[in-house]
Design a protein around this motif. Structure first.
Motif, PDB file in Angstrom:
ATOM      1  N   GLU A  35       0.812  -1.215   0.000  1.00  0.00           N
ATOM      2  CA  GLU A  35       0.000   0.000   0.000  1.00  0.00           C
ATOM      3  C   GLU A  35       0.848   1.270   0.000  1.00  0.00           C
ATOM      4  O   GLU A  35       0.324   2.372   0.153  1.00  0.00           O
ATOM      5  CB  GLU A  35      -0.927   0.004   1.209  1.00  0.00           C
ATOM      6  CG  GLU A  35      -1.897  -1.166   1.246  1.00  0.00           C
ATOM      7  CD  GLU A  35      -2.802  -1.216   0.033  1.00  0.00           C
ATOM      8  OE1 GLU A  35      -3.219  -0.135  -0.453  1.00  0.00           O
ATOM      9  OE2 GLU A  35      -3.102  -2.339  -0.441  1.00  0.00           O
ATOM     10  N   GLY A  36       2.157   1.137  -0.153  1.00  0.00           N
ATOM     11  CA  GLY A  36       3.015   2.312  -0.264  1.00  0.00           C
ATOM     12  C   GLY A  36       3.492   2.891   1.049  1.00  0.00           C
ATOM     13  O   GLY A  36       3.817   4.076   1.135  1.00  0.00           O
ATOM     14  N   VAL A  37       3.567   2.069   2.093  1.00  0.00           N
ATOM     15  CA  VAL A  37       4.108   2.478   3.390  1.00  0.00           C
ATOM     16  C   VAL A  37       5.279   1.549   3.723  1.00  0.00           C
ATOM     17  O   VAL A  37       5.198   0.337   3.481  1.00  0.00           O
ATOM     18  CB  VAL A  37       3.024   2.396   4.486  1.00  0.00           C
ATOM     19  CG1 VAL A  37       3.629   2.410   5.880  1.00  0.00           C
ATOM     20  CG2 VAL A  37       2.027   3.533   4.326  1.00  0.00           C
ATOM     21  N   VAL A  38       6.367   2.096   4.259  1.00  0.00           N
ATOM     22  CA  VAL A  38       7.514   1.273   4.629  1.00  0.00           C
ATOM     23  C   VAL A  38       7.102   0.309   5.740  1.00  0.00           C
ATOM     24  O   VAL A  38       6.620   0.718   6.795  1.00  0.00           O
ATOM     25  CB  VAL A  38       8.699   2.135   5.107  1.00  0.00           C
ATOM     26  CG1 VAL A  38       9.866   1.241   5.556  1.00  0.00           C
ATOM     27  CG2 VAL A  38       9.148   3.096   4.012  1.00  0.00           C
ATOM     28  N   GLY A  39       7.270  -0.983   5.509  1.00  0.00           N
ATOM     29  CA  GLY A  39       6.978  -1.988   6.526  1.00  0.00           C
ATOM     30  C   GLY A  39       8.247  -2.375   7.255  1.00  0.00           C
ATOM     31  O   GLY A  39       9.325  -2.411   6.659  1.00  0.00           O
ATOM     32  N   SER A  40       8.119  -2.637   8.539  1.00  0.00           N
ATOM     33  CA  SER A  40       9.305  -2.971   9.322  1.00  0.00           C
ATOM     34  C   SER A  40       8.972  -4.037  10.359  1.00  0.00           C
ATOM     35  O   SER A  40       7.831  -4.124  10.824  1.00  0.00           O
ATOM     36  CB  SER A  40       9.845  -1.722  10.028  1.00  0.00           C
ATOM     37  OG  SER A  40      11.044  -1.993  10.715  1.00  0.00           O
ATOM     38  N   LEU A  41       9.963  -4.834  10.707  1.00  0.00           N
ATOM     39  CA  LEU A  41       9.810  -5.826  11.784  1.00  0.00           C
ATOM     40  C   LEU A  41      11.151  -6.023  12.470  1.00  0.00           C
ATOM     41  O   LEU A  41      12.203  -5.971  11.847  1.00  0.00           O
ATOM     42  CB  LEU A  41       9.275  -7.156  11.251  1.00  0.00           C
ATOM     43  CG  LEU A  41      10.012  -7.920  10.149  1.00  0.00           C
ATOM     44  CD1 LEU A  41      11.207  -8.710  10.682  1.00  0.00           C
ATOM     45  CD2 LEU A  41       9.062  -8.888   9.458  1.00  0.00           C
ATOM     46  N   PRO A  42      11.143  -6.230  13.791  1.00  0.00           N
ATOM     47  CA  PRO A  42      12.390  -6.542  14.492  1.00  0.00           C
ATOM     48  C   PRO A  42      12.885  -7.919  14.059  1.00  0.00           C
ATOM     49  O   PRO A  42      12.102  -8.867  13.971  1.00  0.00           O
ATOM     50  CB  PRO A  42      11.981  -6.559  15.973  1.00  0.00           C
ATOM     51  CG  PRO A  42      10.666  -5.857  16.031  1.00  0.00           C
ATOM     52  CD  PRO A  42      10.003  -6.130  14.723  1.00  0.00           C
ATOM     53  N   THR A  43      14.171  -8.044  13.827  1.00  0.00           N
ATOM     54  CA  THR A  43      14.694  -9.350  13.419  1.00  0.00           C
ATOM     55  C   THR A  43      14.470 -10.389  14.506  1.00  0.00           C
ATOM     56  O   THR A  43      14.311 -11.577  14.212  1.00  0.00           O
ATOM     57  CB  THR A  43      16.193  -9.271  13.072  1.00  0.00           C
ATOM     58  OG1 THR A  43      16.938  -8.884  14.230  1.00  0.00           O
ATOM     59  CG2 THR A  43      16.444  -8.286  11.947  1.00  0.00           C
ATOM     60  N   HIS A  44      14.401  -9.960  15.780  1.00  0.00           N
ATOM     61  CA  HIS A  44      14.235 -10.934  16.865  1.00  0.00           C
ATOM     62  C   HIS A  44      12.824 -11.501  16.949  1.00  0.00           C
ATOM     63  O   HIS A  44      12.574 -12.415  17.728  1.00  0.00           O
ATOM     64  CB  HIS A  44      14.641 -10.334  18.217  1.00  0.00           C
ATOM     65  CG  HIS A  44      13.846  -9.127  18.637  1.00  0.00           C
ATOM     66  ND1 HIS A  44      14.429  -7.876  18.757  1.00  0.00           N
ATOM     67  CD2 HIS A  44      12.538  -8.962  18.968  1.00  0.00           C
ATOM     68  CE1 HIS A  44      13.508  -7.013  19.151  1.00  0.00           C
ATOM     69  NE2 HIS A  44      12.356  -7.645  19.289  1.00  0.00           N
ATOM     70  N   ASN A  45      11.884 -10.965  16.136  1.00  0.00           N
ATOM     71  CA  ASN A  45      10.555 -11.585  16.117  1.00  0.00           C
ATOM     72  C   ASN A  45      10.592 -12.972  15.500  1.00  0.00           C
ATOM     73  O   ASN A  45       9.740 -13.817  15.799  1.00  0.00           O
ATOM     74  CB  ASN A  45       9.564 -10.701  15.352  1.00  0.00           C
ATOM     75  CG  ASN A  45       8.997  -9.591  16.217  1.00  0.00           C
ATOM     76  OD1 ASN A  45       9.402  -9.425  17.362  1.00  0.00           O
ATOM     77  ND2 ASN A  45       8.066  -8.817  15.678  1.00  0.00           N
ATOM     78  N   ALA A  46      11.553 -13.206  14.630  1.00  0.00           N
ATOM     79  CA  ALA A  46      11.773 -14.560  14.105  1.00  0.00           C
ATOM     80  C   ALA A  46      12.477 -15.366  15.190  1.00  0.00           C
ATOM     81  O   ALA A  46      13.407 -14.882  15.844  1.00  0.00           O
ATOM     82  CB  ALA A  46      12.623 -14.513  12.843  1.00  0.00           C
ATOM     83  N   ALA A  47      12.037 -16.595  15.397  1.00  0.00           N
ATOM     84  CA  ALA A  47      12.565 -17.404  16.499  1.00  0.00           C
ATOM     85  C   ALA A  47      14.047 -17.698  16.341  1.00  0.00           C
ATOM     86  O   ALA A  47      14.769 -17.833  17.341  1.00  0.00           O
ATOM     87  CB  ALA A  47      11.785 -18.708  16.604  1.00  0.00           C
ATOM     88  N   THR A  48      14.511 -17.803  15.110  1.00  0.00           N
ATOM     89  CA  THR A  48      15.917 -18.084  14.827  1.00  0.00           C
ATOM     90  C   THR A  48      16.340 -17.279  13.606  1.00  0.00           C
ATOM     91  O   THR A  48      15.503 -16.752  12.861  1.00  0.00           O
ATOM     92  CB  THR A  48      16.136 -19.577  14.513  1.00  0.00           C
ATOM     93  OG1 THR A  48      15.414 -19.902  13.298  1.00  0.00           O
ATOM     94  CG2 THR A  48      15.640 -20.462  15.652  1.00  0.00           C
ATOM     95  N   THR A  49      17.639 -17.208  13.378  1.00  0.00           N
ATOM     96  CA  THR A  49      18.118 -16.529  12.170  1.00  0.00           C
ATOM     97  C   THR A  49      17.660 -17.281  10.927  1.00  0.00           C
ATOM     98  O   THR A  49      17.386 -16.685   9.882  1.00  0.00           O
ATOM     99  CB  THR A  49      19.656 -16.417  12.186  1.00  0.00           C
ATOM    100  OG1 THR A  49      20.059 -15.701  13.359  1.00  0.00           O
ATOM    101  CG2 THR A  49      20.164 -15.673  10.958  1.00  0.00           C
ATOM    102  N   GLY A  50      17.541 -18.609  11.037  1.00  0.00           N
ATOM    103  CA  GLY A  50      17.020 -19.389   9.912  1.00  0.00           C
ATOM    104  C   GLY A  50      15.595 -18.988   9.569  1.00  0.00           C
ATOM    105  O   GLY A  50      15.232 -18.885   8.385  1.00  0.00           O
ATOM    106  N   GLU A  51      14.779 -18.780  10.583  1.00  0.00           N
ATOM    107  CA  GLU A  51      13.410 -18.343  10.319  1.00  0.00           C
ATOM    108  C   GLU A  51      13.408 -16.929   9.745  1.00  0.00           C
ATOM    109  O   GLU A  51      12.599 -16.617   8.859  1.00  0.00           O
ATOM    110  CB  GLU A  51      12.571 -18.387  11.585  1.00  0.00           C
ATOM    111  CG  GLU A  51      11.115 -18.002  11.327  1.00  0.00           C
ATOM    112  CD  GLU A  51      10.220 -18.139  12.536  1.00  0.00           C
ATOM    113  OE1 GLU A  51       9.102 -18.678  12.369  1.00  0.00           O
ATOM    114  OE2 GLU A  51      10.630 -17.720  13.647  1.00  0.00           O
TER     115      GLU A  51
END
Length: 319
Positions: A35-51
């Motif tokens: 929709e034209g807005v920058v999306g962001s998420l903390p990397t630690h929300n993924a349980a592992t770096t693989g995820e």
């Protein structure tokens, strides 16, 4: 505007869907960017770096199908207590991400590898001293954490903070704290910010990872229901009072002296905390991300049009 023309041309509204622990996931990021807005998420929300690697691939694949999507910006906690910092950073480099937002500490350790792939780096800051250090390092943007920001917050007045930083920085300024609608977003730009950070209203969307009770609490709350607490992460954070009250008597959820400072493990052990900023007063329903952005964009354009009309009327009156 201090943001790059290449970025500005991909935005429908000058906004970042703020990264929020536990709440932000691929679905929210993809929906925002579409929709034209920058999306962001903390990397630690993924349980592992693989995820995390899997999430980034999923986001990239989904957005490759959109002719002109906004970029997405992984959020990287750069504090020394983040045991996954090196691995998550390598993952972001492997994916060639365009933009990274750093939090809780100096971005210095991650700047060189990110710059090597042409990635822009925004650093979140809560004081002028933090801002000065990040500017000296050469960051591309600053996220100003001001009073009323949800989750880990600042305490500076947004009017004063933006003006003070703009005097000494010609890069991108992002205002975090109190962006409750498109009118507030327009006001942030008038102050001198380039982009707004909107988090709380994105929690109350269909695509967030928040549970239904959390969403419902946001709809029912006002800014009077937001309190500061150190029990999540060890530094002051804006949380919903109803959640804090529920933790009373739980030793694991006790307040921590500010002198102890931030610890990543403490943040992750409280990842289901109900955070919320002062903009919670603007949350009156659970919406889809697309509907929220369309509504915000309409409010923003209407506010700009009213401003132009007032200026025109003032000029006519002088004549």
């Amino acid at each position: 505007m201090s943001i790059s023309e290449a970025l500005a041309n991909r935005l429908t509204v000058p906004l970042i869907a703020a990264p929020m622990t536990e709440v932000s996931g691929p679905d929210l990021v993809i929906a925002a960017c579409r929709e034209g807005v920058v999306g962001s998420l903390p990397t630690h929300n993924a349980a592992t770096t693989g995820e995390l690697d899997h999430w980034l691939t999923r986001i990239e694949t989904a957005l490759s199908e959109v002719p002109r999507s906004a970029p997405f910006a992984p959020n990287l906690v750069v504090h020394r207590s983040n045991r996954r910092l090196r691995e998550d950073l390598a993952c972001l480099v492997d994916h060639g991400v365009e933009l990274v937002i750093t939090s809780v500490g100096s971005p210095e350790p991650v700047l060189a590898p990110l710059r090597a792939i042409g990635c822009q780096v925004y650093a979140d800051v809560a004081t002028l001293q933090h801002a000065a250090r990040a500017i000296a390092l050469g960051v591309d943007g600053l996220v100003l954490l001001t009073a009323g920001a949800g989750g880990q917050t600042g305490w500076a007045n947004p009017f004063s903070f933006v003006r003070a930083v703009r005097e000494r920085f010609d890069g991108t300024i992002v205002l975090a704290g109190g962006i409750s609608d498109g009118v507030a977003l327009h006001a942030a730009q008038v102050l001198g910010a380039d982009l707004g950070y909107m988090g709380t209203k994105f929690i109350a969307t269909d695509e967030s990872r928040a549970d239904n009770d959390y969403r419902r609490a946001l709809v029912e709350a006002s800014l009077d229901d937001v309190v500061l607490s150190t029990q999540v992460g060890g530094i002051p954070a804006s949380l919903l009072k109803c959640w804090v009250d529920r933790q009373a008597g739980d030793a694991a959820a006790a307040e921590h002296p500010a002198s102890e400072g931030f610890r990543q493990d403490r943040l992750l052990s409280n990842r289901t905390a109900w955070s919320g900023g002062h903009s919670v007063s603007g949350v009156d329903a659970v919406l889809s991300v697309a509907t929220l952005i369309e509504k915000t964009a309409r409010e923003y354009e209407e506010s700009r049009a009213r401003s132009v009309a007032r200026d025109s009327s003032a000029v006519q009156a002088v004549r």
